[in-house]
Write a protein that holds these residues in place. Structure first.
Motif, PDB file in Angstrom:
ATOM      1  N   PHE A  34       0.834  -1.198   0.000  1.00  0.00           N
ATOM      2  CA  PHE A  34       0.000   0.000   0.000  1.00  0.00           C
ATOM      3  C   PHE A  34       0.870   1.250   0.000  1.00  0.00           C
ATOM      4  CE2 PHE A  34      -2.606   3.167   2.409  1.00  0.00           C
ATOM      5  CZ  PHE A  34      -3.468   3.459   1.362  1.00  0.00           C
ATOM      6  N   ALA A  35       1.925   1.266   0.808  1.00  0.00           N
ATOM      7  CA  ALA A  35       2.840   2.413   0.849  1.00  0.00           C
ATOM      8  C   ALA A  35       3.516   2.610  -0.511  1.00  0.00           C
ATOM      9  CB  ALA A  35       3.892   2.219   1.944  1.00  0.00           C
ATOM     10  N   ALA A  36       3.915   1.525  -1.148  1.00  0.00           N
ATOM     11  CA  ALA A  36       4.545   1.621  -2.474  1.00  0.00           C
ATOM     12  C   ALA A  36       3.566   2.200  -3.491  1.00  0.00           C
ATOM     13  CB  ALA A  36       5.035   0.247  -2.932  1.00  0.00           C
ATOM     14  N   TYR A  37       2.330   1.775  -3.403  1.00  0.00           N
ATOM     15  CA  TYR A  37       1.313   2.295  -4.317  1.00  0.00           C
ATOM     16  C   TYR A  37       1.048   3.776  -4.055  1.00  0.00           C
ATOM     17  CZ  TYR A  37      -3.103   3.084  -6.658  1.00  0.00           C
ATOM     18  OH  TYR A  37      -4.097   3.599  -7.446  1.00  0.00           O
ATOM     19  N   CYS A  38       0.945   4.157  -2.788  1.00  0.00           N
ATOM     20  CA  CYS A  38       0.708   5.569  -2.458  1.00  0.00           C
ATOM     21  C   CYS A  38       1.864   6.451  -2.920  1.00  0.00           C
ATOM     22  CB  CYS A  38       0.493   5.742  -0.958  1.00  0.00           C
ATOM     23  SG  CYS A  38      -1.099   5.105  -0.395  1.00  0.00           S
ATOM     24  N   ALA A  39       3.088   5.925  -2.826  1.00  0.00           N
ATOM     25  CA  ALA A  39       4.262   6.687  -3.246  1.00  0.00           C
ATOM     26  C   ALA A  39       4.289   6.882  -4.756  1.00  0.00           C
ATOM     27  CB  ALA A  39       5.536   5.987  -2.778  1.00  0.00           C
ATOM     28  N   GLN A  40       3.820   5.876  -5.492  1.00  0.00           N
ATOM     29  CA  GLN A  40       3.797   5.943  -6.954  1.00  0.00           C
ATOM     30  C   GLN A  40       2.517   5.297  -7.476  1.00  0.00           C
ATOM     31  OE1 GLN A  40       7.496   3.963  -7.955  1.00  0.00           O
ATOM     32  NE2 GLN A  40       8.416   5.948  -8.422  1.00  0.00           N
ATOM     33  N   PRO A  41       1.407   6.039  -7.463  1.00  0.00           N
ATOM     34  CA  PRO A  41       0.132   5.458  -7.905  1.00  0.00           C
ATOM     35  C   PRO A  41       0.124   5.004  -9.364  1.00  0.00           C
ATOM     36  CG  PRO A  41      -0.233   7.511  -6.732  1.00  0.00           C
ATOM     37  CD  PRO A  41       1.239   7.373  -6.939  1.00  0.00           C
ATOM     38  N   SER A  42       1.102   5.446 -10.109  1.00  0.00           N
ATOM     39  CA  SER A  42       1.170   5.025 -11.515  1.00  0.00           C
ATOM     40  C   SER A  42       1.799   3.641 -11.670  1.00  0.00           C
ATOM     41  CB  SER A  42       1.968   6.050 -12.328  1.00  0.00           C
ATOM     42  OG  SER A  42       3.283   6.154 -11.815  1.00  0.00           O
ATOM     43  N   ARG A  43       2.263   3.055 -10.571  1.00  0.00           N
ATOM     44  CA  ARG A  43       2.871   1.715 -10.619  1.00  0.00           C
ATOM     45  C   ARG A  43       1.801   0.644 -10.462  1.00  0.00           C
ATOM     46  NH1 ARG A  43       7.032   0.625  -6.268  1.00  0.00           N
ATOM     47  NH2 ARG A  43       6.751  -1.432  -7.146  1.00  0.00           N
ATOM     48  N   PRO A  44       1.394   0.024 -11.554  1.00  0.00           N
ATOM     49  CA  PRO A  44       0.355  -1.001 -11.440  1.00  0.00           C
ATOM     50  C   PRO A  44       0.821  -2.259 -10.709  1.00  0.00           C
ATOM     51  CG  PRO A  44       1.152  -0.879 -13.694  1.00  0.00           C
ATOM     52  CD  PRO A  44       1.804   0.239 -12.928  1.00  0.00           C
ATOM     53  N   ASP A  45       2.132  -2.513 -10.670  1.00  0.00           N
ATOM     54  CA  ASP A  45       2.613  -3.719  -9.995  1.00  0.00           C
ATOM     55  C   ASP A  45       2.343  -3.671  -8.493  1.00  0.00           C
ATOM     56  OD1 ASP A  45       4.609  -1.672  -9.919  1.00  0.00           O
ATOM     57  OD2 ASP A  45       6.100  -3.152  -9.298  1.00  0.00           O
ATOM     58  N   ALA A  46       2.514  -2.517  -7.868  1.00  0.00           N
ATOM     59  CA  ALA A  46       2.245  -2.405  -6.432  1.00  0.00           C
ATOM     60  C   ALA A  46       0.765  -2.626  -6.154  1.00  0.00           C
ATOM     61  CB  ALA A  46       2.694  -1.050  -5.905  1.00  0.00           C
ATOM     62  N   SER A  87      -7.924   1.605 -14.651  1.00  0.00           N
ATOM     63  CA  SER A  87      -6.580   2.183 -14.773  1.00  0.00           C
ATOM     64  C   SER A  87      -6.572   3.662 -14.410  1.00  0.00           C
ATOM     65  CB  SER A  87      -6.026   1.996 -16.189  1.00  0.00           C
ATOM     66  OG  SER A  87      -5.919   0.635 -16.499  1.00  0.00           O
ATOM     67  N   ALA A  88      -7.589   4.097 -13.689  1.00  0.00           N
ATOM     68  CA  ALA A  88      -7.661   5.490 -13.256  1.00  0.00           C
ATOM     69  C   ALA A  88      -6.892   5.665 -11.954  1.00  0.00           C
ATOM     70  CB  ALA A  88      -9.117   5.893 -13.055  1.00  0.00           C
ATOM     71  N   PRO A  89      -6.309   6.825 -11.764  1.00  0.00           N
ATOM     72  CA  PRO A  89      -5.649   7.061 -10.475  1.00  0.00           C
ATOM     73  C   PRO A  89      -6.696   7.120  -9.368  1.00  0.00           C
ATOM     74  CG  PRO A  89      -5.673   9.067 -11.794  1.00  0.00           C
ATOM     75  CD  PRO A  89      -6.227   7.972 -12.653  1.00  0.00           C
ATOM     76  N   PRO A  90      -6.309   6.784  -8.171  1.00  0.00           N
ATOM     77  CA  PRO A  90      -7.279   6.794  -7.070  1.00  0.00           C
ATOM     78  C   PRO A  90      -7.658   8.226  -6.697  1.00  0.00           C
ATOM     79  CG  PRO A  90      -5.096   6.418  -6.220  1.00  0.00           C
ATOM     80  CD  PRO A  90      -4.974   6.413  -7.719  1.00  0.00           C
ATOM     81  N   SER A  91      -8.886   8.393  -6.305  1.00  0.00           N
ATOM     82  CA  SER A  91      -9.312   9.692  -5.794  1.00  0.00           C
ATOM     83  C   SER A  91      -8.810   9.820  -4.359  1.00  0.00           C
ATOM     84  CB  SER A  91     -10.837   9.812  -5.837  1.00  0.00           C
ATOM     85  OG  SER A  91     -11.415   8.896  -4.919  1.00  0.00           O
ATOM     86  N   SER A  92      -8.856  11.030  -3.836  1.00  0.00           N
ATOM     87  CA  SER A  92      -8.418  11.214  -2.450  1.00  0.00           C
ATOM     88  C   SER A  92      -9.329  10.446  -1.494  1.00  0.00           C
ATOM     89  CB  SER A  92      -8.365  12.694  -2.087  1.00  0.00           C
ATOM     90  OG  SER A  92      -9.633  13.282  -2.216  1.00  0.00           O
ATOM     91  N   SER A  93     -10.618  10.368  -1.826  1.00  0.00           N
ATOM     92  CA  SER A  93     -11.519   9.607  -0.947  1.00  0.00           C
ATOM     93  C   SER A  93     -11.223   8.106  -1.010  1.00  0.00           C
ATOM     94  CB  SER A  93     -12.982   9.880  -1.290  1.00  0.00           C
ATOM     95  OG  SER A  93     -13.296   9.421  -2.578  1.00  0.00           O
ATOM     96  N   GLN A  94     -10.823   7.603  -2.175  1.00  0.00           N
ATOM     97  CA  GLN A  94     -10.454   6.189  -2.272  1.00  0.00           C
ATOM     98  C   GLN A  94      -9.186   5.907  -1.480  1.00  0.00           C
ATOM     99  OE1 GLN A  94     -10.501   6.111  -6.593  1.00  0.00           O
ATOM    100  NE2 GLN A  94     -12.157   4.570  -6.563  1.00  0.00           N
TER     101      GLN A  94
END
Length: 115
Positions: A34-46, A87-94
């Motif tokens: 989750f931290a890896a995804y938050c750091a780089q939301p464009s990384r689909p692997d995380a 493939s959309a970036p997460p919203s702040s609420s998500q």
């Protein structure tokens, strides 16, 4: 009980103990992904790694006596599935909901570990 029943019972108890022992590492992995995804939301692997870990946790939670943890993981899994499908970036609420789900999972796993 027969000796066969005793053997099955012992094996089941060991499976439950092993699952409980592995739970902290599973939770660390979920938090790291989750931290890896938050750091780089464009990384689909995380996000995919997080999805896979939650899918496993959702499936195994109820089986090993953690139904609430399984329910939370399943909810989070569905949320991530929608992100993966669009493939959309997460919203702040998500992102806030995912942070809340991580906290809920952690509390649930810790509470079960202490019992």
């Amino acid at each position: 009980m027969t000796p066969y029943d005793d053997d099955i019972d012992a094996r089941l108890k060991q499976l439950y103990a092993d699952y409980q022992q592995q739970l902290p590492e599973r939770m660390r992995y979920i938090a790291q992904q989750f931290a890896a995804y938050c750091a780089q939301p464009s990384r689909p692997d995380a996000l995919q790694n997080l999805y896979s870990a939650l899918h496993k946790l959702a499936g195994s939670g109820a089986t090993f006596g953690y139904p609430e943890m399984g329910r939370i993981a399943r909810h989070w899994e569905h949320l991530i599935g929608s992100l993966l499908n669009t493939s959309a970036p997460p919203s702040s609420s998500q992102l806030q909901e995912m942070q809340s789900l991580l906290a809920q999972l952690s509390r649930t796993a810790t509470a079960m570990d202490e019992s």
